[in-house]
Design a protein around this motif. Structure first.
Motif, mmCIF file in Angstrom:
data_model
loop_
_atom_site.group_PDB
_atom_site.id
_atom_site.type_symbol
_atom_site.label_atom_id
_atom_site.label_comp_id
_atom_site.label_asym_id
_atom_site.label_seq_id
_atom_site.Cartn_x
_atom_site.Cartn_y
_atom_site.Cartn_z
ATOM 1 N N ARG A 27 0.847 -1.205 0.000
ATOM 2 C CA ARG A 27 0.000 0.000 0.000
ATOM 3 C C ARG A 27 0.880 1.252 0.000
ATOM 4 O O ARG A 27 1.138 1.831 -1.036
ATOM 5 N N ASP A 28 1.448 1.618 1.138
ATOM 6 C CA ASP A 28 2.278 2.823 1.184
ATOM 7 C C ASP A 28 3.492 2.635 0.265
ATOM 8 O O ASP A 28 3.902 3.556 -0.457
ATOM 9 N N ASN A 252 9.149 4.213 4.176
ATOM 10 C CA ASN A 252 8.634 3.882 5.514
ATOM 11 C C ASN A 252 9.741 3.233 6.334
ATOM 12 O O ASN A 252 10.821 2.921 5.815
HETATM 13 ZN ZN ZN Z 1 2.472 6.582 5.267
#
Ligand code: ZN
Ligand code: KIV
Length: 532
Positions: A27-28, A252
């Motif tokens: 996702r991210d 991330n």
């Molecule tokens: Zn994020």
């Protein structure tokens, strides 16, 4: 109210210092430029995450596109172990799209978010504090009616006023959120600050004891892993992270780094995860392969240099006891073998060990003999490869600088964008005994096809592991290095050519040639005593 099974496990996780790993690679990570993935690629990564035994896979953002929703559903159907989640903005349409996409999963989660910082409220959402609180109460409750397991994120939490952040968090808990994620959306916080914030929320938020607090840190200032670990010190019991640290902008928190930090420094963090760390390297290389983003050589945990040593003093130490210069076993993260990189800093111990590992039974005198030439070579080349070493040890056995029996005669690469035929290559090679062989092979691309043809000709089951290509503009050449897996061992070959494809194939041939020579038993020194 009787506690559900997941609620029980949330409470247990808090008590035991168990940290859940929420993976957001799909996702991210996938959202970042250069990392978008097809559904097939996503399935490959999802399987690697399942093998890693992460707790939650955030499989995508269902409302973003029909393709994203379909990919989430496929993952939800095919992946068994982890909980499968979808992201959703804090509105009913997004929640419904997320609920539909994760429907086939055995364990499901909806992760919903809304910006809470002044910048998000005023510039982006144009909503008042009260309007946002009302939306949190209504939509989180709606999400709970669609899914038992709901996570809420106040986006840009780090830049949100503490008194308002706690109101937003309490509204979400009251409405039924079971995980409260605190995103450092722009990678702005510091370890001390985030530890303090998590302590504050754990102590002050009404209902804190019912929920799992989670950290979601971005790496804009290079502190995502440190900040996530600091959040654990403050009471976070879920870390959101991505394989190879991919994600928006600088990425991330890196899964492999945070997991290995918790495992290696259990004495300090007193917390663990359920990740099978021996699957880390496979997950990292799978992601690099499907996204065509190679892992930087010096990347912590999974980079090629992470367990490689070149300095003589380091090599001597590692040969005596790995723990002198390694805080983790390469095997613990699934790295095939720990590499002593031979270069100008290497000593005789390392050369002897590598020669032995290559299957040669040579005396100490032989090592003394080749050592001056090894140093000469190491002075000019950045790294002395196995092929170079075989050449040094075998002396005259090498012909034209080749440590093996095959010589490239002709390579033709074909890609036709007009018709449906797969890329293919026609390769002709000649053996020292005069035999010529020509093979035409298909592949994923023309170079892959040429590699397959070389393997067929040499009858060596090689698989490319790493291919590094460097264009040296000043010299007008391409330098290639291929690392090839054969029979569970790695062989490396180097080449320098004007053309990029020629360089890649020549480096591959150099590696295969070495493997062919060693498989045929052509190079051994049975009459000499073993080097110590
Ligand atoms: Zn994020
Ligand atoms: O960085 C962020 O704030 C996010 C949220 C959607 C959790 O990715």
């Amino acid at each position: 109210m009787t506690k559900t099974e997941t609620e029980e496990s949330d409470v247990k996780a808090k008590d035991a210092g168990h940290v859940k790993i929420f993976d957001t690679t799909l996702r991210d990570g996938e959202q970042a430029p250069g990392f978008s993935m097809s559904t097939d690629a996503k399935i490959i990564v999802a399987r690697a995450l399942e093998a890693l035994n992460v707790d939650i896979i955030e499989a995508g953002f269902a409302a973003a596109s029909p393709g994203d929703a379909a990919a989430i559903s496929t993952i939800a159907r095919e992946i068994e172990g982890p909980t499968i989640g979808s992201l959703a903005r804090l509105n009913k349409n997004d929640i419904e799209a997320a609920a539909r996409a994760i429907e086939p999963a055995r364990k499901k989660r909806i992760h919903t978010f809304i910006g809470t910082s002044p910048l998000h409220r005023d510039a982006k959402l144009k909503m008042t504090k009260d309007e946002i609180l009302k939306q949190i109460s209504e939509v989180v409750a709606f999400a709970r009616s669609a899914c038992d397991d709901v996570e809420f994120s106040p986006e840009d939490a780090i830049r949100t006023e503490r008194d308002y952040l706690i109101e937003a968090v309490e509204a979400a808990i009251e409405a039924g959120a079971r995980t409260i994620n605190i995103p450092d959306t722009v990678g702005y916080t510091t370890p001390e600050e985030i530890t303090d914030l998590f302590r504050f929320l754990n102590e002050k938020a009404k209902g804190a004891e019912k929920v799992t607090f989670s950290a979601h840190c971005h790496d804009d200032l290079g502190m995502a892993v440190a900040n996530s670990l600091a959040a654990v010190r403050g009471g976070a019991r879920q870390i959101e992270c991505a394989v190879n640290g991919i994600g928006e902008r600088a990425g991330n928190c890196s899964l492999e780094e945070v997991v290995m930090a918790l495992a290696t420094r259990r004495d300090f963090f007193n917390a663990d995860t359920q990740v099978d760390t021996t699957k880390i390297y496979a997950a990292s290389t799978a992601l690099a392969r499907v996204t065509h983003n190679p892992i930087p050589r010096n990347k912590a945990i999974v980079g090629r240099n992470a367990f490689a040593h070149e300095a003589g003093i380091h090599q001597h130490g590692v040969l005596a006891d790995k723990r002198t210069y390694e805080i983790m076993d390469a095997e613990k993260v699934g790295v095939p073998s720990n590499a002593l990189v031979l270069g100008k800093h290497s000593g005789k111990h390392a050369v002897a060990a590598r020669v032995k590992a290559l299957g040669f039974n040579v005396s100490k005198e032989k090592i003394e003999d080749i050592f001056p030439n090894f140093k000469k070579l190491a002075d000019t080349a950045k790294e002395v490869t196995d092929a170079d070493l075989v050449r040094l040890v075998t002396g005259n056995a090498a012909v034209d600088g080749r440590a093996g029996p095959w010589r490239m005669r002709k390579t033709e690469l074909h890609v036709d964008f007009e018709d449906d035929t797969r890329p293919h290559a026609r390769v002709t090679m000649e053996h020292d005994n005069g035999e010529r062989r020509t093979v035409t092979h298909e592949g994923e691309g023309p170079i892959d096809a040429a590699f397959a043809a070389v393997c067929a000709i040499a009858d060596v089951p090689g698989r490319i592991h790493t291919l590094d290509l460097h264009h040296l503009a000043a010299e007008g050449v391409v330098r290639a290095e291929a690392i090839v897996d054969v029979d569970g061992k790695q062989f490396s070959g180097k080449a320098q050519e004007v053309d990029i494809a020629d360089a890649a194939v020549a480096a591959f041939v150099a590696a295969i040639n070495q493997a062919a020579a060693i498989r045929s038993g052509a190079f051994s020194f049975p009459n000499e005593a073993a080097a110590s």
